[in-house]
Motif scaffolding. Structure first.
Motif, PDB file in Angstrom:
ATOM      1  N   SER A  26      15.150  12.502 -15.955  1.00  0.00           N
ATOM      2  CA  SER A  26      13.823  12.338 -16.537  1.00  0.00           C
ATOM      3  C   SER A  26      13.097  11.251 -15.763  1.00  0.00           C
ATOM      4  CB  SER A  26      13.926  11.968 -18.021  1.00  0.00           C
ATOM      5  OG  SER A  26      12.644  11.753 -18.577  1.00  0.00           O
ATOM      6  N   LYS A  27      11.819  11.475 -15.468  1.00  0.00           N
ATOM      7  CA  LYS A  27      11.042  10.529 -14.667  1.00  0.00           C
ATOM      8  C   LYS A  27       9.824  10.055 -15.437  1.00  0.00           C
ATOM      9  CE  LYS A  27       8.183  10.121 -10.520  1.00  0.00           C
ATOM     10  NZ  LYS A  27       7.546  10.831  -9.390  1.00  0.00           N
ATOM     11  N   GLY A  28       9.540   8.763 -15.321  1.00  0.00           N
ATOM     12  CA  GLY A  28       8.324   8.199 -15.895  1.00  0.00           C
ATOM     13  C   GLY A  28       7.590   7.391 -14.854  1.00  0.00           C
ATOM     14  N   GLN A  29       6.348   7.043 -15.165  1.00  0.00           N
ATOM     15  CA  GLN A  29       5.545   6.294 -14.209  1.00  0.00           C
ATOM     16  C   GLN A  29       4.580   5.377 -14.960  1.00  0.00           C
ATOM     17  OE1 GLN A  29       2.124   8.001 -11.735  1.00  0.00           O
ATOM     18  NE2 GLN A  29       3.793   7.953 -10.223  1.00  0.00           N
ATOM     19  N   LEU A  30       4.426   4.179 -14.433  1.00  0.00           N
ATOM     20  CA  LEU A  30       3.441   3.232 -14.941  1.00  0.00           C
ATOM     21  C   LEU A  30       2.571   2.841 -13.768  1.00  0.00           C
ATOM     22  CD1 LEU A  30       2.451   1.556 -17.348  1.00  0.00           C
ATOM     23  CD2 LEU A  30       4.099  -0.209 -16.683  1.00  0.00           C
ATOM     24  N   ALA A  31       1.301   3.219 -13.823  1.00  0.00           N
ATOM     25  CA  ALA A  31       0.376   2.976 -12.713  1.00  0.00           C
ATOM     26  C   ALA A  31      -0.790   2.115 -13.179  1.00  0.00           C
ATOM     27  CB  ALA A  31      -0.140   4.302 -12.157  1.00  0.00           C
ATOM     28  N   ASN A  32      -1.222   1.214 -12.310  1.00  0.00           N
ATOM     29  CA  ASN A  32      -2.400   0.406 -12.596  1.00  0.00           C
ATOM     30  C   ASN A  32      -3.593   1.028 -11.897  1.00  0.00           C
ATOM     31  OD1 ASN A  32      -4.375  -1.473 -13.024  1.00  0.00           O
ATOM     32  ND2 ASN A  32      -3.209  -3.230 -12.286  1.00  0.00           N
ATOM     33  N   ASP A  33      -4.349   1.809 -12.657  1.00  0.00           N
ATOM     34  CA  ASP A  33      -5.544   2.462 -12.121  1.00  0.00           C
ATOM     35  C   ASP A  33      -6.800   1.648 -12.377  1.00  0.00           C
ATOM     36  OD1 ASP A  33      -4.033   4.683 -11.284  1.00  0.00           O
ATOM     37  OD2 ASP A  33      -4.120   5.549 -13.305  1.00  0.00           O
ATOM     38  N   GLY A  34      -6.618   0.469 -12.977  1.00  0.00           N
ATOM     39  CA  GLY A  34      -7.774  -0.359 -13.311  1.00  0.00           C
ATOM     40  C   GLY A  34      -8.146  -1.314 -12.194  1.00  0.00           C
ATOM     41  N   SER A  35      -8.995  -2.280 -12.550  1.00  0.00           N
ATOM     42  CA  SER A  35      -9.503  -3.229 -11.557  1.00  0.00           C
ATOM     43  C   SER A  35      -8.934  -4.628 -11.732  1.00  0.00           C
ATOM     44  CB  SER A  35     -11.037  -3.293 -11.644  1.00  0.00           C
ATOM     45  OG  SER A  35     -11.436  -3.668 -12.958  1.00  0.00           O
ATOM     46  N   SER A  36      -8.069  -4.818 -12.735  1.00  0.00           N
ATOM     47  CA  SER A  36      -7.462  -6.129 -12.934  1.00  0.00           C
ATOM     48  C   SER A  36      -5.951  -5.990 -13.023  1.00  0.00           C
ATOM     49  CB  SER A  36      -8.016  -6.792 -14.203  1.00  0.00           C
ATOM     50  OG  SER A  36      -7.770  -5.987 -15.334  1.00  0.00           O
ATOM     51  N   ARG A  37      -5.258  -7.101 -12.843  1.00  0.00           N
ATOM     52  CA  ARG A  37      -3.801  -7.103 -12.819  1.00  0.00           C
ATOM     53  C   ARG A  37      -3.220  -6.802 -14.199  1.00  0.00           C
ATOM     54  NH1 ARG A  37      -0.419 -12.094 -10.348  1.00  0.00           N
ATOM     55  NH2 ARG A  37      -0.956 -10.975  -8.454  1.00  0.00           N
ATOM     56  N   ILE A  38      -2.151  -6.005 -14.214  1.00  0.00           N
ATOM     57  CA  ILE A  38      -1.350  -5.803 -15.422  1.00  0.00           C
ATOM     58  C   ILE A  38      -0.178  -6.766 -15.360  1.00  0.00           C
ATOM     59  CG2 ILE A  38       0.194  -4.210 -16.633  1.00  0.00           C
ATOM     60  CD1 ILE A  38      -1.546  -1.894 -15.650  1.00  0.00           C
ATOM     61  N   ASP A  39       0.025  -7.524 -16.430  1.00  0.00           N
ATOM     62  CA  ASP A  39       1.119  -8.492 -16.492  1.00  0.00           C
ATOM     63  C   ASP A  39       1.589  -8.524 -17.943  1.00  0.00           C
ATOM     64  OD1 ASP A  39       2.898 -10.545 -16.251  1.00  0.00           O
ATOM     65  OD2 ASP A  39       1.459 -12.016 -15.476  1.00  0.00           O
ATOM     66  N   LYS A  40       2.628  -7.739 -18.265  1.00  0.00           N
ATOM     67  CA  LYS A  40       2.993  -7.603 -19.679  1.00  0.00           C
ATOM     68  C   LYS A  40       4.438  -7.140 -19.854  1.00  0.00           C
ATOM     69  CE  LYS A  40       1.466  -2.774 -20.045  1.00  0.00           C
ATOM     70  NZ  LYS A  40       0.611  -1.829 -20.786  1.00  0.00           N
ATOM     71  N   ALA A  41       4.927  -7.332 -21.074  1.00  0.00           N
ATOM     72  CA  ALA A  41       6.223  -6.776 -21.464  1.00  0.00           C
ATOM     73  C   ALA A  41       6.070  -5.279 -21.686  1.00  0.00           C
ATOM     74  CB  ALA A  41       6.719  -7.454 -22.732  1.00  0.00           C
ATOM     75  N   VAL A  42       7.107  -4.516 -21.318  1.00  0.00           N
ATOM     76  CA  VAL A  42       7.047  -3.060 -21.466  1.00  0.00           C
ATOM     77  C   VAL A  42       8.377  -2.526 -21.985  1.00  0.00           C
ATOM     78  CG1 VAL A  42       5.314  -2.652 -19.662  1.00  0.00           C
ATOM     79  CG2 VAL A  42       7.734  -2.766 -19.038  1.00  0.00           C
ATOM     80  N   THR A  43       8.298  -1.364 -22.615  1.00  0.00           N
ATOM     81  CA  THR A  43       9.474  -0.558 -22.927  1.00  0.00           C
ATOM     82  C   THR A  43       9.289   0.780 -22.241  1.00  0.00           C
ATOM     83  OG1 THR A  43       9.851  -1.638 -25.066  1.00  0.00           O
ATOM     84  CG2 THR A  43      10.845   0.534 -24.737  1.00  0.00           C
ATOM     85  N   LEU A  44      10.164   1.084 -21.312  1.00  0.00           N
ATOM     86  CA  LEU A  44      10.075   2.324 -20.532  1.00  0.00           C
ATOM     87  C   LEU A  44      11.004   3.355 -21.158  1.00  0.00           C
ATOM     88  CD1 LEU A  44      10.293   0.722 -16.971  1.00  0.00           C
ATOM     89  CD2 LEU A  44       8.235   1.165 -18.339  1.00  0.00           C
ATOM     90  N   GLN A  45      10.434   4.437 -21.652  1.00  0.00           N
ATOM     91  CA  GLN A  45      11.225   5.481 -22.300  1.00  0.00           C
ATOM     92  C   GLN A  45      11.306   6.705 -21.404  1.00  0.00           C
ATOM     93  OE1 GLN A  45       9.653   6.975 -26.007  1.00  0.00           O
ATOM     94  NE2 GLN A  45      11.382   8.336 -26.354  1.00  0.00           N
ATOM     95  N   ASN A  46      12.500   7.240 -21.280  1.00  0.00           N
ATOM     96  CA  ASN A  46      12.694   8.538 -20.642  1.00  0.00           C
ATOM     97  C   ASN A  46      13.307   9.482 -21.672  1.00  0.00           C
ATOM     98  OD1 ASN A  46      11.735   8.538 -17.934  1.00  0.00           O
ATOM     99  ND2 ASN A  46      13.407   7.204 -17.340  1.00  0.00           N
ATOM    100  N   HIS A  47      12.628  10.581 -21.932  1.00  0.00           N
ATOM    101  CA  HIS A  47      13.105  11.587 -22.888  1.00  0.00           C
ATOM    102  C   HIS A  47      13.634  12.786 -22.115  1.00  0.00           C
ATOM    103  CE1 HIS A  47      13.380  14.043 -26.464  1.00  0.00           C
ATOM    104  NE2 HIS A  47      12.708  14.983 -25.831  1.00  0.00           N
ATOM    105  N   PHE A  48      14.789  13.287 -22.544  1.00  0.00           N
ATOM    106  CA  PHE A  48      15.410  14.419 -21.867  1.00  0.00           C
ATOM    107  C   PHE A  48      15.115  15.709 -22.629  1.00  0.00           C
ATOM    108  CE2 PHE A  48      17.743  10.778 -20.402  1.00  0.00           C
ATOM    109  CZ  PHE A  48      17.914  11.047 -19.053  1.00  0.00           C
ATOM    110  N   THR A  49      14.301  16.551 -22.030  1.00  0.00           N
ATOM    111  CA  THR A  49      14.052  17.875 -22.597  1.00  0.00           C
ATOM    112  C   THR A  49      15.225  18.789 -22.271  1.00  0.00           C
ATOM    113  OG1 THR A  49      11.670  17.558 -22.313  1.00  0.00           O
ATOM    114  CG2 THR A  49      12.434  19.805 -22.681  1.00  0.00           C
TER     115      THR A  49
END
Length: 197
Positions: free
Chosen positions: A127-150
């Protein structure tokens, strides 16, 4: 109690009973666990809990871009458990990785989870996930990355009381690309799914 409320309560009780019935009696005990990979050298990770509440805590999983050496890292867990009743199969339903990410505009974090049993490595599920910064300012944060298996990788069917499910391998990999970026994983947990066979 109204008819709708009564019907809803009955339905929820049925679904709860059904969910509880879809797992072996008791909790299988983990009798062997190890890890490998650049993100979790054997002395740099710690496992706690059981199959009901498993947690792998990282102490060395960090990647950075631009960096030719460690812009990607992985951690693979090798797990065995015993105490499964006869007639069951197990799979990983979801993986969750907690951490912290810093992404400049245009930067991307790709993350992958791959699951397979050593007895049937050709039947791996990814399973693949992606987190992309498409904005104009920096992203700097805590995250939970989930991958779900179909599509799931299932263990072989247990054949006797107190049986095991073989060697389960769960690999998490993170990769950074584009612009200035950083990712650090702090812990990983998994949700398992059982079915009769």
């Amino acid at each position: 109690m109204g008819t709708i409320t009564s019907t809803l309560t009955t339905t929820l009780l049925f679904l709860t009973t059904l969910a509880l019935a879809e797992s072996p009696a008791g909790t299988p005990r983990i009798n062997s666990i190890s890890y490998s990979g650049s993100g979790c050298p054997q002395t740099q990770a710690r496992f706690s809990g059981s199959l009901d509440d498993p947690t792998l805590t990282f102490n060395h999983f960090a990647i950075e871009y631009p960096n030719t050496v460690n812009r990607t890292a992985n951690c693979q867990v090798h797990m065995q458990a015993q105490g499964v009743s006869a007639g069951w199969q197990v799979s990983v339903k979801d993986t969750f990785v907690d951490g912290h990410v810093t992404l400049d505009p245009g930067a991307t974090l790709d993350y992958f989870s791959t699951v397979y049993f050593s007895s049937s490595a050709d039947d791996a599920a990814t399973s693949k996930g992606q987190l992309a910064n498409d904005g104009s300012s920096r992203i700097d944060k805590a995250v939970t990355l989930q991958n779900h298996f179909t599509d799931k990788a299932w263990s072989s069917c247990t054949t006797s009381s107190n049986d095991g499910f073989g060697i389960l391998n769960i690999n998490f990999r993170g990769a950074l690309r584009n612009e200035k970026s950083y990712f650090e994983a702090t812990s990983e947990t998994w949700d398992f799914e059982w079915r009769r066979c």
